[in-house]
Design an enzyme around this catalytic site. Structure first.
Site, short mmCIF file in Angstrom:
data_model
loop_
_atom_site.label_atom_id
_atom_site.label_comp_id
_atom_site.label_asym_id
_atom_site.label_seq_id
_atom_site.Cartn_x
_atom_site.Cartn_y
_atom_site.Cartn_z
N ASP A 103 -42.40 -62.40 -11.97
CA ASP A 103 -43.78 -62.42 -12.21
C ASP A 103 -44.16 -62.12 -13.82
O ASP A 103 -43.24 -61.70 -14.51
CB ASP A 103 -44.42 -61.10 -11.36
CG ASP A 103 -43.66 -59.76 -11.90
OD1 ASP A 103 -42.47 -59.74 -12.02
OD2 ASP A 103 -44.25 -58.85 -11.59
N GLU A 169 -42.26 -56.75 -11.08
CA GLU A 169 -42.12 -55.80 -12.25
C GLU A 169 -43.40 -55.25 -12.97
O GLU A 169 -43.41 -54.08 -12.99
CB GLU A 169 -40.97 -56.43 -13.36
CG GLU A 169 -40.59 -55.44 -14.33
CD GLU A 169 -41.63 -55.15 -15.55
OE1 GLU A 169 -41.02 -54.26 -16.16
OE2 GLU A 169 -42.22 -55.92 -15.83
ZN LIG Z 1 -41.15 -57.92 -18.64
#
Ligand SMILES: [Zn+2]
Ligand SMILES: *[C@@H]1O[C@H](CO)[C@@H](O)[C@H](O)[C@H]1NC(C)=O
Ligand SMILES: *[C@@H]1O[C@H](CO)[C@@H](O)[C@H](O)[C@H]1NC(C)=O
Length: 437
Positions: A103, A169
């Protein structure tokens, strides 16, 4: 006026001059194209195209003869975690894990000189512009292309090499790495060492990160006697809150001055920044101006190096930043792990006490690279979850002579820097997977 127009003309001409010709080889061109293809899959929040990324990586891994497993840690299976595997010749040895998140943060196209998901490759300067070009969609392509190079050279890794491509993340990793490290599948990988993302370096020295700061949020609330705006009295809510904001500001200045003086890196101090303040009695035209309100609050973003004395910071908050005797209460939100499974701070040693460090350091040197002094990252990465399991992990992205543009407008990575990164990973994967310790 004449001089000015000459100057403008010269500028235009300079910008249009092509770079000195070091034509890319066919292989290099195809590596840049793969990088662009991945960048064009929009994996930005709030709706990252994880399915598109899977559809891209699974055939890519298969073409290199790698194993692939898709793990899910959400019931609706909308957040796949891809695990690509290059089996080692000695599976009894702990494995190497190369991590990257799929992401990215969103982009505001109106502020970009090229559309953020077009992955435009500028022939004038070699830059590939895209959201995620630095953070961190270069990494899996570099990992995979390094494996391609090692295979072509006939190298067979003694240790198994895994590549993890993880979701979420950028929004905390709760449904990604955090659950992954707790899973049976992770335990079965028997990971001995992990490489995760790092940050660009402005100089010709590669940066490496051995810890992430902890992320805390603090809300301090003040209550006090309300009163007329004209009257001076002790114990008003806003008055008490302003006192502690001053106390926090002094602490902040002391920390910040160490960074300004070059004594500490930005990740090596406690940062505390006010992020909102809330007070006042609303009126139809704004706020009641002749009344001192009975409540007020302030929110702080706090980041703490993992080596810091946590108990002492909590005491400071209790006694100095939100003392009850000043009618203050506080709410402290501590996210993420603080200590590893053995009770140690979440840092990876960067000296002889950690043999992986020496292997890493020597691999960079043997590739012709220079390393900067190891740092604690100001922000956070998924590496903290792996360190929590007691596994050594370093943050590293091979980007030298590159402006730091993660989460910024016009994020780019230069083709030559990207391609050099593939060479670096060839040295790293060869050395780490061959380590006999
Ligand atoms: Zn990163
Ligand atoms: C605390 O609040 C009470 C009532 O709201 C007020 O009378 C008192 O003066 C306040 N104390 C301090 C130390 O501000
Ligand atoms: C390695 O560094 C850690 C932390 O800085 C220190 O405590 C330890 O003594 C060092 N070990 C060696 C062998 O130098």
């Amino acid at each position: 006026m004449r001089r000015l127009s000459h100057f403008l003309l010269l500028t235009v001409v300079l910008a249009a001059v092509p770079r000195p010709a070091h034509p890319l080889t066919e292989l290099e061109s195809s590596q840049i194209r793969r990088f662009q293809d991945y960048l064009r899959i929009c994996t930005a929040h709030p709706s990252p195209d994880y399915a598109g990324a899977s559809a891209f990586f699974l055939p890519y891994a298969a073409s290199l003869g790698l194993g692939a497993t898709t793990l899910h840690f959400t019931p609706c299976k909308s957040k796949p975690l891809l695990l690509l595997t290059w089996p080692g010749t000695d599976p009894s040895l702990p494995s190497i894990l190369l991590n990257s998140h799929i992401d990215s943060v969103p982009a505001e196209p109106e502020h970009w000189i090229h559309p953020p998901f077009a992955a435009h490759h500028d022939p004038a300067n070699g830059r590939v512009y895209a959201r995620g070009a630095q953070d961190d969609k270069c990494l899996p392509i570099q990992y995979l292309e390094a494996i391609r190079g090692l295979q072509a050279a006939g190298f067979a890794p003694p240790r198994t090499v895994h590549i993890s491509l993880v979701p979420d993340e950028e929004i905390g990793g709760e449904d990604g790495h955090e659950k992954f490290v707790q899973s049976e599948e992770f335990r079965a990988l028997n990971v001995g060492f992990m490489l995760d993302e790092g940050q660009a370096s402005l100089t010709d020295e590669y940066r490496v990160f051995y810890g992430d700061r902890l992320v805390w949020k603090l809300i301090v609330k003040a209550t006090g006697a309300p009163g007329h705006g004209s009257r001076m009295f002790d114990g008003a809510a806003v008055e008490n809150l302003m006192d502690i904001i001053e106390t926090v500001a002094e602490f902040r200045e002391a920390q910040f001055s160490k960074v300004k003086a070059g004594k500490k890196g930005p990740g090596e101090v406690v940062s505390v920044n006010p992020v909102y303040m809330n007070a006042g009695t609303p009126s139809p035209t704004g706020f009641v101006m002749n009344m001192q309100p009975s409540e007020a609050e302030v929110g702080f973003d706090i980041r703490i190096p993992p080596t810091e004395d946590i108990e002492q910071i909590i005491r400071r908050i209790e006694e100095e930043w939100a003392p009850a005797h000043k009618n203050l209460t506080y709410q402290l939100m501590k996210k993420g792990p603080v200590r590893d499974v053995a009770g140690r701070p979440l840092v990876t040693q960067t000296n002889e006490s950690n043999p992986w460090w020496s292997v890493f350091e020597h691999a960079i040197i043997s590739s012709g690279g220079k390393l900067a002094k190891p740092e604690i990252l100001s922000s956070t990465t998924d590496a903290r979850f792996v360190r929590q399991m007691g596994v050594p992990a370093l943050g590293f992205s091979p980007m030298i002579n590159t402006p730091i543009l993660l989460h910024d407008h016009n994020e780019f990575l230069e083709d030559k820097v990207f391609l050099r990164g593939i060479e670096i990973y060839q040295h790293l994967i060869r050395a780490l997977s061959s380590f006999k310790g």
